[in-house]
Scaffold this motif. Sequence first.
Motif, short mmCIF file in Angstrom:
data_model
loop_
_atom_site.label_atom_id
_atom_site.label_comp_id
_atom_site.label_asym_id
_atom_site.label_seq_id
_atom_site.Cartn_x
_atom_site.Cartn_y
_atom_site.Cartn_z
N ARG A 1 0.47 -0.98 0.07
CA ARG A 1 -0.17 0.26 -0.29
C ARG A 1 0.80 1.64 0.10
O ARG A 1 1.72 1.12 0.91
CB ARG A 1 -1.14 -0.12 1.11
CG ARG A 1 -1.68 1.13 0.99
CD ARG A 1 -3.04 1.50 2.32
NE ARG A 1 -2.00 0.89 3.69
CZ ARG A 1 -3.11 0.49 4.80
NH1 ARG A 1 -4.26 0.56 4.46
NH2 ARG A 1 -2.39 0.09 6.40
N ASN B 1 -5.16 5.34 -1.05
CA ASN B 1 -4.42 4.26 -0.95
C ASN B 1 -4.34 3.50 -2.10
O ASN B 1 -5.75 3.07 -2.90
CB ASN B 1 -5.28 3.28 -0.13
CG ASN B 1 -5.35 3.26 1.62
OD1 ASN B 1 -4.20 4.19 2.07
ND2 ASN B 1 -6.26 3.21 2.51
N TYR C 1 -2.51 0.11 -4.04
CA TYR C 1 -2.68 -1.26 -4.08
C TYR C 1 -2.04 -1.34 -5.01
O TYR C 1 -2.39 -1.38 -5.73
CB TYR C 1 -3.61 -1.93 -3.17
CG TYR C 1 -4.27 -1.15 -2.34
CD1 TYR C 1 -3.97 -1.25 -1.11
CD2 TYR C 1 -5.84 -0.54 -2.28
CE1 TYR C 1 -4.18 -1.01 0.22
CE2 TYR C 1 -6.67 -0.07 -0.68
CZ TYR C 1 -5.72 -0.48 -0.19
OH TYR C 1 -6.31 0.50 1.30
N PHE D 1 -9.14 -11.70 1.13
CA PHE D 1 -9.09 -9.80 1.21
C PHE D 1 -10.64 -9.27 -0.19
O PHE D 1 -10.53 -9.53 -1.10
CB PHE D 1 -8.24 -8.99 1.20
CG PHE D 1 -7.82 -9.50 -0.11
CD1 PHE D 1 -7.38 -8.28 -0.99
CD2 PHE D 1 -6.27 -10.09 0.08
CE1 PHE D 1 -6.26 -7.92 -2.56
CE2 PHE D 1 -5.82 -10.31 -1.39
CZ PHE D 1 -6.22 -9.38 -2.20
N SER E 1 -13.18 2.35 8.20
CA SER E 1 -13.25 1.65 8.95
C SER E 1 -13.99 3.09 9.98
O SER E 1 -13.29 3.45 9.76
CB SER E 1 -11.56 1.98 9.87
OG SER E 1 -11.46 1.03 11.06
N PHE F 1 -10.23 -8.87 5.52
CA PHE F 1 -10.16 -7.36 5.55
C PHE F 1 -10.61 -6.93 3.89
O PHE F 1 -10.89 -7.43 2.86
CB PHE F 1 -8.04 -7.62 5.22
CG PHE F 1 -7.58 -8.14 6.11
CD1 PHE F 1 -7.59 -7.50 7.82
CD2 PHE F 1 -7.57 -9.53 6.35
CE1 PHE F 1 -7.29 -7.79 8.35
CE2 PHE F 1 -6.73 -9.97 7.92
CZ PHE F 1 -6.74 -9.41 8.27
N PHE G 1 -10.03 -3.78 2.02
CA PHE G 1 -9.22 -2.70 2.07
C PHE G 1 -9.94 -1.37 1.48
O PHE G 1 -9.81 -1.23 0.06
CB PHE G 1 -8.03 -2.87 1.20
CG PHE G 1 -6.92 -3.88 2.01
CD1 PHE G 1 -5.82 -3.87 2.83
CD2 PHE G 1 -6.93 -5.72 2.37
CE1 PHE G 1 -5.29 -4.77 3.60
CE2 PHE G 1 -6.29 -6.44 2.63
CZ PHE G 1 -5.58 -5.28 3.05
N GLU H 1 -6.93 -0.69 7.23
CA GLU H 1 -7.93 -1.94 6.10
C GLU H 1 -9.15 -2.25 7.70
O GLU H 1 -8.93 -1.48 8.77
CB GLU H 1 -7.35 -3.37 6.54
CG GLU H 1 -6.42 -3.69 7.04
CD GLU H 1 -4.97 -3.18 7.24
OE1 GLU H 1 -4.21 -3.90 7.90
OE2 GLU H 1 -4.99 -2.18 7.49
N THR H 2 -10.24 -2.94 7.29
CA THR H 2 -10.88 -3.44 8.46
C THR H 2 -11.41 -4.46 8.18
O THR H 2 -11.39 -5.24 7.45
CB THR H 2 -12.52 -2.18 8.51
OG1 THR H 2 -13.08 -2.24 9.36
CG2 THR H 2 -12.84 -1.61 7.58
N THR H 3 -12.83 -4.96 8.75
CA THR H 3 -13.54 -6.22 8.51
C THR H 3 -14.81 -5.89 8.47
O THR H 3 -15.32 -5.18 8.82
CB THR H 3 -13.71 -7.51 9.61
OG1 THR H 3 -13.53 -6.78 10.10
CG2 THR H 3 -11.78 -7.29 9.39
#
Length: 211
Positions: free
Chosen positions: A6, A15, A17, A147, A156, A188, A190, A196-198
Amino acid sequence: MLKIDRLELGPVQTNCYIISGEGKQCIIFDPGEEAGKIQDLLKRKQLTPLAILLTHAHFDHIGAVDELREKYKIPVYLHHKERDFLGRPNLNGSGKYAALPDYRVADADEWITDEPSLEIGPFNMELFHTPGHSPGSVSFYFPEDRFAIVGDTLFSGSIGRTDLAEGSEQLLLKSIRESLLTLPEETFLFPGHGPETTPKQEQQHNPFLRM
């Protein structure tokens, strides 16, 4: 096992990636600015890019597209509902800010429509059309590696803004609930900005998803 690098690039630290596999091939998501930093990372890690994928076409996600496309001779993928965004500052958001130049990028080479998946070289991903932040926002899900690259749809503890061209909060929340929160809870996610979060974390703590 895929690797994720990242880079935070451009005026609002978007971001970018770079997803790579064992064969040193990679794909680039959302090269928002500062093409030189992306090129340096690719050179340092000896990676060969196969394509540029855009989660959407707002200015802060497209600033380095043309320079990278020309250098590496690779195609750019974007959802067809944002066909006009790349070349029109009033749509891609750059025209909203006097301090920014007008961002204009050449047309994508490949238009995403309703296909459920995409294969580029060794990379296989599922596609979710997740409009709301923008009409052609797409989330790219890698189920084997658990992910997803979700752009500015979900952050997030927050959600994407909906005050730019063709944004819709109602549609955004629908996209999040139907496409992202239904993924396995430890996936995950992104985002285009921030950490990152879930799905599990956002279901439990995101105040916008309690509305």
